[in-house]
Design an enzyme around this catalytic site. Structure first.
Site, mmCIF file in Angstrom:
data_model
loop_
_atom_site.group_PDB
_atom_site.id
_atom_site.type_symbol
_atom_site.label_atom_id
_atom_site.label_comp_id
_atom_site.label_asym_id
_atom_site.label_seq_id
_atom_site.Cartn_x
_atom_site.Cartn_y
_atom_site.Cartn_z
ATOM 1 N N GLU A 165 9.609 -12.925 -12.998
ATOM 2 C CA GLU A 165 8.754 -11.840 -12.520
ATOM 3 C C GLU A 165 8.346 -10.875 -13.621
ATOM 4 O OE1 GLU A 165 12.312 -9.508 -10.053
ATOM 5 O OE2 GLU A 165 10.296 -9.380 -9.299
ATOM 6 N N GLU A 199 19.253 -15.477 -9.590
ATOM 7 C CA GLU A 199 18.735 -14.121 -9.752
ATOM 8 C C GLU A 199 18.220 -13.903 -11.178
ATOM 9 O OE1 GLU A 199 17.656 -11.838 -8.142
ATOM 10 O OE2 GLU A 199 17.740 -10.094 -9.457
ATOM 11 N N LYS A 243 14.403 -12.915 -12.232
ATOM 12 C CA LYS A 243 14.118 -11.747 -13.073
ATOM 13 C C LYS A 243 13.201 -12.140 -14.227
ATOM 14 C CE LYS A 243 15.034 -9.311 -11.267
ATOM 15 N NZ LYS A 243 15.439 -8.796 -10.013
ATOM 16 N N ARG A 291 4.759 0.527 -6.262
ATOM 17 C CA ARG A 291 4.785 -0.329 -5.067
ATOM 18 C C ARG A 291 3.935 -1.581 -5.264
ATOM 19 N NH1 ARG A 291 6.307 2.397 -0.137
ATOM 20 N NH2 ARG A 291 5.008 0.996 1.072
ATOM 21 N N TRP A 325 -2.994 -2.757 -1.701
ATOM 22 C CA TRP A 325 -2.619 -4.117 -2.127
ATOM 23 C C TRP A 325 -3.337 -5.035 -1.150
ATOM 24 C CZ3 TRP A 325 -0.041 -8.575 -0.538
ATOM 25 C CH2 TRP A 325 0.481 -9.395 -1.550
ATOM 26 N N HIS A 346 20.027 -35.588 -11.202
ATOM 27 C CA HIS A 346 19.369 -36.225 -10.053
ATOM 28 C C HIS A 346 17.857 -36.061 -10.132
ATOM 29 C CE1 HIS A 346 23.231 -37.153 -8.366
ATOM 30 N NE2 HIS A 346 23.606 -35.913 -8.599
ATOM 31 N N ASN A 377 -1.594 1.437 5.966
ATOM 32 C CA ASN A 377 -0.685 0.447 5.374
ATOM 33 C C ASN A 377 -0.244 -0.457 6.516
ATOM 34 O OD1 ASN A 377 1.227 -0.983 3.995
ATOM 35 N ND2 ASN A 377 2.693 0.720 3.787
ATOM 36 N N GLY A 378 -0.353 -1.777 6.323
ATOM 37 C CA GLY A 378 0.053 -2.709 7.384
ATOM 38 C C GLY A 378 -1.065 -3.696 7.657
ATOM 39 N N LYS A 433 6.554 -3.667 -4.860
ATOM 40 C CA LYS A 433 7.972 -3.303 -4.742
ATOM 41 C C LYS A 433 8.440 -3.416 -3.291
ATOM 42 C CE LYS A 433 11.895 -1.580 -6.228
ATOM 43 N NZ LYS A 433 12.760 -2.507 -6.987
ATOM 44 N N CYS A 461 0.812 -1.216 0.000
ATOM 45 C CA CYS A 461 0.000 0.000 0.000
ATOM 46 C C CYS A 461 0.847 1.269 0.000
ATOM 47 C CB CYS A 461 -0.896 0.026 1.230
ATOM 48 S SG CYS A 461 -1.871 -1.448 1.402
HETATM 49 C C1 AGP Z 1 13.244 -8.223 -6.949
HETATM 50 O O1 AGP Z 1 13.196 -8.173 -8.323
HETATM 51 C C2 AGP Z 1 12.019 -8.532 -6.289
HETATM 52 N N1 AGP Z 1 11.009 -7.621 -6.665
HETATM 53 C C3 AGP Z 1 12.058 -8.941 -4.828
HETATM 54 O O2 AGP Z 1 12.555 -10.239 -4.815
HETATM 55 C C4 AGP Z 1 12.850 -8.094 -3.805
HETATM 56 O O3 AGP Z 1 14.209 -8.211 -4.039
HETATM 57 C C5 AGP Z 1 12.493 -8.578 -2.381
HETATM 58 O O4 AGP Z 1 11.136 -8.361 -2.166
HETATM 59 C C6 AGP Z 1 13.311 -7.903 -1.305
HETATM 60 O O5 AGP Z 1 13.087 -6.524 -1.270
HETATM 61 P P1 AGP Z 1 14.050 -5.546 -0.488
HETATM 62 O O6 AGP Z 1 15.384 -5.628 -1.167
HETATM 63 O O7 AGP Z 1 13.419 -4.202 -0.622
HETATM 64 O O8 AGP Z 1 14.125 -6.046 0.913
#
Ligand code: AGP
Length: 605
Positions: A484, A477, A481, A27, A74, A500, A98-99, A600, A2
């Site tokens: 997502e 990583e 990427k 976000r 959200w 395996h 938010n929370g 985000k 949020c």
């Molecule tokens: C990264 O592409 C992601 N959106 C996600 O994995 C992110 O790295 C994770 O939520 C951690 O966020 P932070 O680095 O703000 O703690």
């Protein structure tokens, strides 16, 4: 998750709210709303959908007022619908939240709210409790409510009979606030404040702030006035615009040579890694017996690279723990365990809670954070800020590589503190580290070639990514990427592990991305690649440009990486993986910066 905005002043709050909500879209959200407090009382406009839908609603209804709060939601409690969108209203109270309020059921019962609430949210319950305690004194109502609610919250509140005033209080979830030319503003993010001013402050937890035009006051929960600690945005404000690129993700990938330079060069004094500005004492690096890295997602993947570096160079054991799992595995951390928390936003709740727990166990702690003054930075003993600047695309790119850059520096300082290196060894390592921006720039020059290569996986249903050691870490990583932003199912596998079980999934329709950058692993990695090729897989290989390949005809595609010492090859290779994910998403016509379902900043557990 949020997003929160509040403005009071001379200007039309509606336009300020809507523009700010657009800045908060990154976000991640599913509904948006604003409330304006003006001469006609309180008007609420809210809608499930995008901020643009809300803008259209406001065009139609034309709400007015110079004081307002706005929110992107959200969903956590209650589905995605207009009623559950914020702001919520109960009696004279209008609020955004938010929370998560954990005891909202008990509160509903205690204050006999059943049948009186119009939404399914925990947030509306807070509005009702505030109304219960409100008899003209907002501070007292807020204080009494805060004592009753359990959970995490950033609340911005308007009272019908307090024109021009916005009150805020928080626990865990962040709020920043600032004065504008003739008003005041608050938000969950600095990004929404930057169009107005570069001076701001982070609201401390359990303090009440009151914004009115030209005035900001802050009190602690016992009613005593509290000092405001002002901060300055230290990145160029143009960083928060797309600067001519179609998406933030591309811009942020392209910024990497610059932001890596800004992260490492100020911390190199005459060729020596230097953390004196952060006041990190050498004994903390020299005395620890083991290290525990706590992080989530991309930040955790940065931790995995850190683990390989530290174990190889320092020779002490490093655990990298998913912060969301940390508490559920009876963590063994103590005063001899250096805890390193890594987070772009500095607000990821799982990382924050795990860090707090580790500190209670007596562990010394360093956090690597991108956002100044963020909760994780404040909760750790020492903080090293990455200089990535604002990262707006949900998919993290420049934050990741700046985190790696800090881990390279920290490892070098640790080697020095433990007297493990000769002067020459230190100097060679630091020289190579200082080449990273230039080498990354070389990869970026080949952006169009990478775009063509990305075409080879554009229509894939599944993609496998294989490598060993450091190559495997960065493929985890690279695979995240791709998942997502392109929605293609992709898995990173340690290539030795394939046979395996997982090799059963390899067919001629499966593109495989293989990374081979480590001399000591090369022959094993190439054999593993041969194994998948024998099952018909089309392999896209990333390998150093000076590497001789006897039969490169067997690869569907080969990308040649500029050469660095093996330890540093993750830096150029990571950029290629980021660009592959980006171009696949772009060519599929997806909303690259705002992938579905993602937020985000993850402020709920
Ligand atoms: C990264 O592409 C992601 N959106 C996600 O994995 C992110 O790295 C994770 O939520 C951690 O966020 P932070 O680095 O703000 O703690």
């Amino acid at each position: 998750m949020c997003g929160i905005i509040g403005y009071t002043g001379r200007d039309n709050a509606k336009d300020i709210m809507l523009d700010a909500l657009e800045l908060l879209e990154y976000r991640g959200y599913d509904s948006a709303g604003i409330a304006l407090l003006g001469e006609d009382g309180t008007q609420i406009m809210k809608r499930a959908g995008r901020v643009n839908d809300l803008r259209n609603l406001c065009e139609e209804k034309k709400p007015v007022g110079n004081c307002g709060i706005g929110h992107t939601r959200w969903a956590t409690h209650g589905g995605v619908c207009d009623e559950n969108a914020h702001p919520h209203r109960f009696g004279k109270i209008t609020l955004i939240h938010n929370g998560i309020i954990e005891n909202y059921r008990e509160l509903t019962e205690k204050y006999e709210l059943e049948g009186k609430l119009v939404s399914e949210t925990d947030s509306e319950v807070v509005a009702a409790v505030l109304e219960h305690f409100y008899s003209g004194d907002p501070y007292s109502a807020i204080r009494r409510t805060v004592l009753k609610i359990k959970g995490t919250f950033a609340l911005a509140i308007m009272f019908d009979d307090q024109p021009g005033k916005i009150f805020a209080v928080r626990n865990v979830s962040p709020i920043v606030a600032a004065a504008t030319k003739d008003g005041a503003i608050l938000s969950s993010d600095v990004a929404a404040i930057v169009p107005f001013t570069t001076d701001y402050f982070v609201m401390p937890e359990f303090h009440v702030v009151c914004l009115s035009p030209g005035n900001i006051e802050m009190f602690d929960l016992s009613g005593d006035k509290a000092e405001i600690e002002w901060l300055k945005v230290d990145w160029d404000v143009s960083r928060s615009s797309k600067g001519g690129y179609p998406f933030f993700m591309e811009k942020e990938i392209m910024e990497q040579p610059q932001v890596i330079g800004e992260t490492i060069y100020p911390r190199m004094k005459e060729g020596i890694p230097d953390f004196s500005k952060e006041e990190i004492p050498d004994h903390i690096l020299a005395d620890c017996k083991r290290i525990c890295v706590i992080a989530c997602g991309t930040a955790m993947h940065a931790g995995l690279v850190g683990k390989s570096l530290i174990q190889a160079i320092i020779g002490i054991h490093v655990d990298v723990v998913m912060a969301s799992e940390f508490m559920y595995n009876d963590p063994v951390v103590d005063k001899n365990t250096l805890v390193i928390a890594i987070s772009q936003s500095g607000e990821t709740i799982d990382t924050l809670e795990a860090l707090k727990f580790a500190r209670k166990c007596g562990s010394p702690s360093i956090s690597i954070v991108n956002v100044k003054g963020a909760s994780i930075a404040r909760a750790s003993e020492y903080v090293i800020y990455t200089s990535a600047g604002p990262e707006i695309a949900v998919a993290s790119t420049k934050a990741y590589t700046t985190q790696l850059a800090v881990l390279y520096l920290l490892t070098a300082r640790m080697a020095m503190a433990r007297k493990l290196w000769s002067k020459q060894e230190l100097s060679e390592y630091m020289k190579e580290l200082s080449r990273v921006p230039e080498v990354m720039a070389k990869v970026l020059e080949k952006k169009e070639e990478i775009h063509r290569l990305a075409g080879s996986i554009l229509n894939a249903k599944d993609v496998f990514m294989i490598g060993r050691g450091l190559d495997y870490s960065i493929l985890l990583e690279g695979s995240l990427k791709l998942k997502e932003v392109s929605y293609i199912h992709s898995e990173a596998y340690a290539s030795g592990e394939l046979k395996h079980g997982t090799i059963a999934l390899i067919t001629e329709d499966t593109p495989v991305v293989a990374v081979v950058t480590q001399d000591k692993l090369k022959s094993k990695e190439l054999s593993n690649i041969r194994e998948v090729q024998s099952r018909g897989a089309r392999v896209l290989l990333l390998i150093k440009e000076n590497e001789k390949l006897e039969d490169d005809g067997r690869f569907a595609n080969v990308f040649r990486l500029p050469v660095m010492a093996d330890t540093f090859m993750v830096m150029p290779a990571s950029i290629v993986l980021q660009l592959i994910a980006y171009f696949v998403s772009l060519d599929k016509g997806l909303d690259v910066d705002k992938p579905r379902n993602l937020a985000k900043v993850v402020t709920v557990e």
